[in-house]
Design a protein around this motif. Structure first.
Motif: not given
Length: 325
Positions: A243-256, A262-273
C-alpha cells in the motif's frame, strides 16, 4: 470481453460472496489534529478536528467491510468498561465474536499531521494477553472452510506474537485462506521481530503491508526494491500487496507485478487508511475478482474513507462495479 457483474446496493450483504473473518485487535481510538509540531510541555492546545470512536487495525477493517455489505465478522475482545461496551455494540452480527475481558479497554491516540501522515500513541489494556489459544477458542464453531481470514495487528498483541504462525497453521488446516497485515512493532524493527514476521509471511496467502513496513521488513529504501526481496519469502502462489498511499498500490503474484493508481481524494483523517484498503481488497477477493481489480477497489475504498470526518457507519458508495476500468 466483458466480465459479468452482480449489481448490489452498498451496505447490503452479497450472499454469493465468500465470508470474511477479521481476527485481531479492537480498541478505542482518540483522534485529534492537525498537529505540525509538539506542544510545549505544561501548556494546553486546541485542535479543529477530534473524534472518539471504535478502532484498532482489525476493527477498522471489519467496520469498513460492514459498510461495503460484505458477509463478514470480527473475532476479537474488549474490556469491561464504557469503551468495551461501544465495541460490543458495533459488532453484534452473526459472524462477530467479541469476548469481554476483565479490565480496561486498550486505546490509541491518533495524531493527524498536515501532510496526511499520522502518529500513534497506544495503551494495550485488554489486548496485552490475547494469545493464539484465545483466538482458536473464539474461532471454534465459526465456518472456516473456504473462508477468507484476515489476521490484523499482530504486533499490537504481544501475547500472540510467538503463536501467530501456529494460529495461521490452525486456520489453514480448517480450510481458511489467510491474509495478514502485521502492523508496526513497538518502537522499531529488531532482528527477532523480522524473523517472526518472515515466518508469518511464509504461512499466508496474501500479505498486505504499507510501503514503510515493506521497506523496513526488506531492509531497503523503497517499495520497488522491497518487492523483489519480499516476494520470494511468500509461497509461490501467494500475493504480495504494498500500500503506497497517494501513489496507489502494487501487487505481485505468480511472477507478475501490477499497479493501481490512487483515486484523487482530499484526505482529512488518514488513521485507518491501510485498514480501509484491506477491507476493499478482501471485499473484491471474496467476490472472485482478479488482482488488478482488487487493487483498484481497495484504493477507491481507502480514498473514500479518509475523506470523511468524522467517520460514519453509513454504506459506502464505492463498489467493485463502480471503480473505473
Amino acid at each position: 470481453m466483458h466480465r459479468a457483474v452482480r449489481c448490489m446496493v452498498p451496505g447490503q450483504p452479497d450472499m454469493a460472496a465468500r465470508p470474511i473473518l477479521v481476527v485481531g485487535n479492537a480498541n478505542l481510538d482518540v483522534i485529534i489534529g492537525h498537529l505540525d509540531q509538539w506542544p510545549e510541555r505544561g501548556t494546553e492546545s486546541f485542535f479543529a478536528h477530534g473524534d472518539l470512536r471504535v478502532g484498532g487495525s482489525a476493527a477498522n477493517t471489519a467496520l469498513v467491510l460492514q459498510r461495503l455489505g460484505a458477509r463478514s465478522g470480527l473475532v476479537s475482545a474488549r474490556g469491561d468498561d464504557f469503551a468495551g461496551e461501544a465495541i460490543g455494540r458495533a459488532f453484534d452480527g452473526p459472524l462477530d465474536r467479541v469476548a469481554t475481558r476483565a479490565g480496561a479497554t486498550g486505546f490509541t491516540i491518533g495524531l493527524l499531521h498536515p501532510d496526511s501522515e499520522r502518529t500513534f500513541l497506544s495503551s494495550l489494556g485488554h489486548l496485552g494477553d490475547l494469545d493464539a489459544d484465545f483466538f482458536c477458542t473464539e474461532l471454534d464453531g465459526l465456518p472456516l472452510d473456504g473462508t477468507l481470514v484476515m489476521l490484523s495487528g499482530g504486533f499490537a498483541m504481544p501475547a500472540l506474537m510467538k503463536g501467530h504462525r501456529a494460529l495461521q497453521d490452525w486456520l489453514r488446516a480448517r480450510g481458511a485462506e489467510i491474509a495478514i497485515d502485521p502492523g508496526w512493532p513497538d518502537g522499531d524493527w529488531t532482528p527477532d521481530e523480522r524473523t517472526l514476521a518472515r515466518d508469518w509471511i511464509a504461512g499466508c496467502d496474501h500479505l498486505l503491508v504499507n510501503d514503510k513496513e515493506a521497506a523496513a521488513l526488506a531492509g531497503t529504501d523503497d517499495a520497488e526494491s522491497a518487492t523483489a526481496t519480499l516476494a520470494p519469502w511468500l509461497d509461490a502462489e501467494a500475493t504480495l500487496v504494498i500500500k503506497r498511499g497517494a501513489k496507489g498500490a502494487t501487487g505481485h503474484s505468480n511472477g507478475r507485478t501490477l499497479h493501481a493508481s490512487a483515486v484523487p481524494a482530499q484526505p482529512v483523517d488518514t488513521v485507518g487508511a491501510g485498514d480501509s484498503f484491506n477491507a476493499g481488497y478482501l471485499d473484491a477477493l471474496a467476490r472472485g475478482m482478479p488482482l488488478h481489480e482488487r487493487l483498484k477497489h481497495a484504493v477507491a475504498v481507502a480514498g473514500e474513507v479518509i475523506a470523511e470526518f468524522p467517520r460514519t457507519s453509513s454504506p459506502l458508495g464505492t463498489t467493485p462495479e463502480s471503480v473505473p476500468a
